[in-house]
Design a protein around this motif. Structure first.
Motif, mmCIF file in Angstrom:
data_model
loop_
_atom_site.group_PDB
_atom_site.id
_atom_site.type_symbol
_atom_site.label_atom_id
_atom_site.label_comp_id
_atom_site.label_asym_id
_atom_site.label_seq_id
_atom_site.Cartn_x
_atom_site.Cartn_y
_atom_site.Cartn_z
ATOM 1 N N VAL A 1 0.939 -1.022 0.054
ATOM 2 C CA VAL A 1 -0.442 0.155 0.081
ATOM 3 C C VAL A 1 0.937 0.987 0.171
ATOM 4 N N ASP A 2 2.716 1.514 1.041
ATOM 5 C CA ASP A 2 2.564 2.339 1.358
ATOM 6 C C ASP A 2 3.041 2.740 -0.556
ATOM 7 N N LEU B 1 0.215 4.735 -2.473
ATOM 8 C CA LEU B 1 0.195 6.033 -1.698
ATOM 9 C C LEU B 1 1.381 7.065 -1.642
ATOM 10 N N PHE C 1 -4.780 12.806 3.612
ATOM 11 C CA PHE C 1 -5.902 11.635 2.293
ATOM 12 C C PHE C 1 -7.393 11.601 2.474
ATOM 13 N N MET D 1 -12.746 -3.250 3.625
ATOM 14 C CA MET D 1 -11.521 -3.041 3.667
ATOM 15 C C MET D 1 -10.230 -2.779 2.665
ATOM 16 N N ALA D 2 -10.597 -2.442 1.542
ATOM 17 C CA ALA D 2 -9.582 -0.856 0.582
ATOM 18 C C ALA D 2 -9.101 -0.151 1.691
ATOM 19 N N THR E 1 -7.854 -0.288 4.219
ATOM 20 C CA THR E 1 -6.041 0.025 4.061
ATOM 21 C C THR E 1 -5.372 0.676 3.862
ATOM 22 N N LEU E 2 -5.826 1.799 2.671
ATOM 23 C CA LEU E 2 -5.594 2.276 2.575
ATOM 24 C C LEU E 2 -5.575 3.977 3.763
ATOM 25 N N GLY F 1 -2.997 3.087 5.601
ATOM 26 C CA GLY F 1 -1.224 2.887 5.278
ATOM 27 C C GLY F 1 -1.203 4.684 5.361
ATOM 28 N N ALA F 2 -2.132 5.199 4.971
ATOM 29 C CA ALA F 2 -2.277 6.958 5.336
ATOM 30 C C ALA F 2 -1.604 7.418 6.868
ATOM 31 N N LEU G 1 -10.684 9.518 -3.388
ATOM 32 C CA LEU G 1 -10.763 8.516 -3.502
ATOM 33 C C LEU G 1 -12.930 8.537 -3.507
ATOM 34 N N LEU H 1 -12.844 12.357 -9.169
ATOM 35 C CA LEU H 1 -13.425 11.058 -8.793
ATOM 36 C C LEU H 1 -14.437 10.479 -9.801
#
Lengths: 157, 157, 157
Positions: A141-142, A145, B5, B18-19, B22-23, B26-27, B155, C155
């Motif tokens: 994921v990094d 990002l 973000f 989940m996606a 996870t993003l 991570g951010a 996003l 988007l």
């Protein structure tokens, strides 16, 4: 340095993949620096072989997951799997580009592909099961990002 | 000031959530200032209690809407609701993070949650039915827009 | 020059279209320069008439595709098409805005609509079949990319 364009392709649908590659190829055609992150169902586009796994659940999901562009469904009007065939036929009639054509063009334009490490691990897909393409890498994921932050446009598809 | 973000989580699917987390995690792990806007089906993730409503249509949608992470479906291969259970089992086998784990980490990392005011009103969900979290607020579309404009990455999931 | 806000509406779902127009109208209300690109199933929102085509596959997809806001389904809980009717009823009870209201407001706010040329061609939809709106044009992917690059927020819905 050219502008960056980043897509995260979560979907494994034929139509959404078409949209993703159409945008990516267009951006690359406009000399943008394009990266596509394939995550979750999106990784199915990168599968070329299917190695059976010892894990039952992995095999259940893997065996149900499409492998390559020919097995993807449509997000709408899938007609029990017939939809994509009809769509491909319609595209060919219209002298348009099928997903295979779009994928081939993406490779010609050297678009960077990144397969999500966690998704591969979760679904039990080995890097060796992915398509052969010199600009394909496996990362986390990094990596997404860092790319997204530097991008003029980043979309989740 | 750290980079912003912003995610708008429209989907109520287990895999898409989940996606998103996870993003977001991570951010946040990369010291970004992260906000998740939960709108439409996405608000189901924030529901912890279900107060019956006098309105029949509200109750129809509310009773069909999942409540919390355990009731979400998968966007693909839901197997009539079995999919997420299998997915959680697979994640656990892989020593990966379930949606519950990801949600807990998002709270640890103090990610800002915003529940869409209009969605709550439309679906008849009271703020009192949402999870207890000090960084959860209820706001409208302007709040999202102001955040998105200032964000390096925004996003729609 | 005011900030640009760009949406690509790929989905033909009633709920996702509501989210798109709510964001677009909010951005326009905040004096942003808003453009919505309607691609793939999203073009169904712009259809007002249905001219039968000589091509069987085109007619198959076209006849299955919704035409206008009244025929769209929900991405979740569609209840075999009943969902959107219930949703509209619920919205009206709540004195909220239906998709028709949101579309009307988007026109009042002179939001720029762009119908994806390739999608129209693929699905055999003639520009003459689209709604009458002075700020509606037909263009290709480059038009989207040029707009997205200049946008503060872009988007994919």
């Amino acid at each position: 340095m050219s502008d960056k364009f980043t897509l995260i392709l979560f979907s494994g649908d034929y139509d959404k993949a078409m949209a993703a590659f159409t945008l990516a190829n267009g951006a690359a055609g406009n000399h943008m620096d394009v990266t596509i992150f394939f995550t979750f169902w999106g990784v199915s586009l990168l599968r070329s072989r299917n190695q059976p796994r010892p894990n039952f659940l992995e095999n259940l999901f893997k065996s149900m997951m499409p492998s390559g562009t020919r097995e993807l469904g449509l997000s709408k009007m899938n007609f029990g799997g017939l939809g994509p065939k009809l769509m491909r036929k319609l595209i060919t009639q219209k002298k348009g580009q099928t997903l295979d054509d779009l994928l081939a063009m993406a490779k010609e334009r050297k678009i960077r592909f990144v397969a999500c490490e966690a998704s591969l691990k979760l679904l039990g897909i080995e890097p060796s099961e992915l398509i052969d393409y010199e600009h394909l890498e496996v990362a986390g994921v990094d990596c997404f990002l860092n790319n997204a932050i530097e991008s003029k446009v980043a979309l989740f598809i």
